[in-house]
Design a protein around this motif. Structure first.
Motif, PDB file in Angstrom:
ATOM      1  N   ARG A 396     -24.888  89.731-115.266  1.00  0.00           N
ATOM      2  CA  ARG A 396     -24.340  90.367-114.072  1.00  0.00           C
ATOM      3  C   ARG A 396     -24.891  91.780-113.928  1.00  0.00           C
ATOM      4  O   ARG A 396     -24.936  92.533-114.905  1.00  0.00           O
ATOM      5  N   ASP A 397     -25.247  92.126-112.704  1.00  0.00           N
ATOM      6  CA  ASP A 397     -25.647  93.502-112.458  1.00  0.00           C
ATOM      7  C   ASP A 397     -24.435  94.303-111.985  1.00  0.00           C
ATOM      8  O   ASP A 397     -23.318  93.791-111.918  1.00  0.00           O
ATOM      9  N   VAL A 398     -24.644  95.562-111.654  1.00  0.00           N
ATOM     10  CA  VAL A 398     -23.579  96.464-111.223  1.00  0.00           C
ATOM     11  C   VAL A 398     -23.844  96.878-109.781  1.00  0.00           C
ATOM     12  O   VAL A 398     -24.936  97.366-109.457  1.00  0.00           O
ATOM     13  N   GLY A 402     -29.220  95.539-109.242  1.00  0.00           N
ATOM     14  CA  GLY A 402     -30.286  94.899-110.013  1.00  0.00           C
ATOM     15  C   GLY A 402     -30.302  95.369-111.456  1.00  0.00           C
ATOM     16  O   GLY A 402     -31.169  94.936-112.235  1.00  0.00           O
ATOM     17  N   TYR A 403     -29.363  96.219-111.834  1.00  0.00           N
ATOM     18  CA  TYR A 403     -29.261  96.727-113.203  1.00  0.00           C
ATOM     19  C   TYR A 403     -27.861  96.452-113.731  1.00  0.00           C
ATOM     20  O   TYR A 403     -26.856  96.603-113.020  1.00  0.00           O
ATOM     21  N   GLY A 404     -27.802  96.035-114.987  1.00  0.00           N
ATOM     22  CA  GLY A 404     -26.537  95.780-115.647  1.00  0.00           C
ATOM     23  C   GLY A 404     -26.540  96.397-117.027  1.00  0.00           C
ATOM     24  O   GLY A 404     -27.395  97.232-117.354  1.00  0.00           O
ATOM     25  N   PHE A 405     -25.606  95.960-117.867  1.00  0.00           N
ATOM     26  CA  PHE A 405     -25.471  96.557-119.194  1.00  0.00           C
ATOM     27  C   PHE A 405     -25.291  95.461-120.237  1.00  0.00           C
ATOM     28  O   PHE A 405     -24.718  94.404-119.969  1.00  0.00           O
ATOM     29  N   GLU A 406     -25.818  95.723-121.419  1.00  0.00           N
ATOM     30  CA  GLU A 406     -25.644  94.816-122.542  1.00  0.00           C
ATOM     31  C   GLU A 406     -24.983  95.548-123.696  1.00  0.00           C
ATOM     32  O   GLU A 406     -25.150  96.766-123.854  1.00  0.00           O
ATOM     33  N   THR A 407     -24.239  94.819-124.495  1.00  0.00           N
ATOM     34  CA  THR A 407     -23.517  95.420-125.610  1.00  0.00           C
ATOM     35  C   THR A 407     -24.489  95.958-126.654  1.00  0.00           C
ATOM     36  O   THR A 407     -25.405  95.261-127.093  1.00  0.00           O
ATOM     37  N   THR A 408     -24.285  97.199-127.022  1.00  0.00           N
ATOM     38  CA  THR A 408     -25.024  97.802-128.130  1.00  0.00           C
ATOM     39  C   THR A 408     -24.190  97.770-129.412  1.00  0.00           C
ATOM     40  O   THR A 408     -24.694  97.476-130.488  1.00  0.00           O
ATOM     41  N   LEU A 409     -22.906  98.050-129.259  1.00  0.00           N
ATOM     42  CA  LEU A 409     -22.016  98.079-130.424  1.00  0.00           C
ATOM     43  C   LEU A 409     -20.590  97.915-129.936  1.00  0.00           C
ATOM     44  O   LEU A 409     -20.196  98.508-128.935  1.00  0.00           O
ATOM     45  N   LYS A 410     -19.806  97.113-130.631  1.00  0.00           N
ATOM     46  CA  LYS A 410     -18.363  97.042-130.418  1.00  0.00           C
ATOM     47  C   LYS A 410     -17.691  97.700-131.610  1.00  0.00           C
ATOM     48  O   LYS A 410     -17.838  97.255-132.749  1.00  0.00           O
TER      49      LYS A 410
END
Length: 429
Positions: A396-398, A402-410
């Protein structure tokens, strides 16, 4: 979905059809119990109007979900929830005048969040009101005012913070930063008020503890909500040689800052609290890919199936790309309030506060404990990084950018349960 206080469970299921029906419903009979009114004191005009509008969309969705399942069951029957939006213009004095109006209207629940300065004023105002008017007490639910002072020296039995404090957010962000070998020179830039100063102070302390090799090349403050052109600030970032910007800026102060940074050719990373929405990703475009990080209790690509369904329902209710800003904590807060009201059996601020204090909430990916020592929500946080939509886990984008986010750290909740200096007053009987 479950709320636990050593008693049973609180279960519910909701679908989009129910939500639409609840929003369109008209009271069927004059004898229907009156709604439970919730005052939302927020900036609905001025430079931060867009943040107030985003808050209201979140709360309208959250309240519609509760009403879709029949509202809240109190001793005298089922009651719908009803929002009463009030425009504070992001001014403390205006918010306190509105609080007086709330009391005059016999509203017992107040929500606010988009300013720690306003939140601090409201805590004082609610404390005074409740002391003078024991039969008309008010409870204050805070969804995004994150100055740590609000649950430390200013803590109140009537105030509950559902967002992570700025120290908790920074603790999560700096867990990623300490692993980022590219960080050598950091530029701190924040809004010139209590929250911004606390972010800067904590950032300096956490960098000393976790990355003492990082040089802080600037620690700058700018007027809140008044800067229209951040080009001079962006030029100073470039001139400083900084490879990393750390900021707690929110609303247009963040969007305009990152836009100016892109235009000035800032090449470094941004460690932000709120860089995942309200125009920031579109303003950065490719310049932000792999470089902009944000932190929250959830994001669109976190992989939480229940929140994915909630997000899909939200987007059906608010389909415009510019309306694409859902916060999980708004849903959790509203559902916890509904549970507390049902357990109390009445709209009584002290009874509701007693139920919220110590409540644990596990629903839609939440793992939240309202710590009774200071009424700070203790929960895990995600740190996530901007990427192009369609790459890897970024489904999913924001805001249609055309850009979204991916988890780096929980980061686990246990690592974010920072100590408190709160001396919590006892709730009256």
């Amino acid at each position: 979905m479950k709320v636990s206080r050593g008693r049973g469970s609180y279960m519910w299921i909701v679908g989009l059809g129910w939500i639409v029906a609840a929003m369109a419903a008209v009271p069927a009979a004059a004898q229907e119990p009156p709604p439970v009114r919730i005052a939302v004191i927020e900036a609905m005009s001025g430079p931060f109007a867009n943040t107030g509008e985003a808050i209201m969309r979140n709360l309208r969705f959250a309240v519609a979900r509760v009403n879709a399942r029949g509202g809240v069951k109190l001793a005298d029957g089922r009651h719908r929830l009803e929002l009463v939006p009030l425009d504070s213009k992001n001014q403390v004095d205006e918010a306190l005048l509105l609080l007086r109006s709330v009391a005059d209207q016999s509203i017992r629940i107040v929500m606010q969040g988009n300013s720690s300065a306003v939140a601090a004023g409201l805590i004082d105002g609610v404390n005074r009101h409740n002391q003078r008017n024991p039969g008309q007490r008010i409870v204050f639910l805070n969804y995004s005012a994150v100055d740590p002072a609000l649950t430390n020296e200013k803590c109140s039995p009537w105030h509950f913070r559902f967002d992570a404090s700025s120290d908790m957010r920074l603790a999560a962000l700096t867990e990623v930063l300490k692993r980022d070998a590219a960080v050598r020179k950091a530029y701190l830039i924040n809004q010139d008020y209590s929250f911004g100063h606390q972010v800067a102070q904590s950032a300096r302390a956490m960098l000393r503890a976790k990355r003492p090799d990082v040089q802080i090349v600037a620690d700058e403050f700018h007027p809140i909500g008044k800067v229209k052109d951040f080009a001079p600030y962006a030029a100073k970032i470039v001139a400083s040689g900084a490879d990393t910007v750390i900021t707690g800026n929110w609303g247009n102060d963040l969007t305009l800052l990152v836009k100016a940074a892109r235009e000035a050719g800032v090449k470094g990373s941004f460690y932000t609290f709120y860089g995942n929405a309200l125009g920031a990703p579109a303003a950065l475009a490719d310049a932000g890919v792999g470089k902009v990080r944000a932190v929250a209790e959830w994001h669109y690509n976190a992989g939480e199936p229940d929140m994915d369904r909630a997000y899909d329902d939200y987007r059906k209710m608010f389909p415009r790309p510019s309306d694409d800003y859902l916060n999980a904590r708004m849903l959790h807060m509203t559902d916890m309030l509904a549970a507390a009201l049902e357990q109390a059996g009445a709209v009584d601020a002290a009874a509701v506060a007693r139920r919220l204090s110590g409540m644990r909430w596990t629903a839609e990916g939440a793992d939240l404990w309202m710590r009774p020592d200071d009424h700070q929500a203790i929960k895990p946080l995600y740190v996530f990084t901007m990427q192009k939509a369609g790459q890897g886990a970024v489904r999913r984008d924001v805001e249609g950018s055309g850009y979204g986010f991916e988890t780096t750290l929980k980061v686990p909740a246990a690592d974010l349960a920072l100590p408190t200096t709160c001396k919590m007053a006892k709730l009256p009987d």
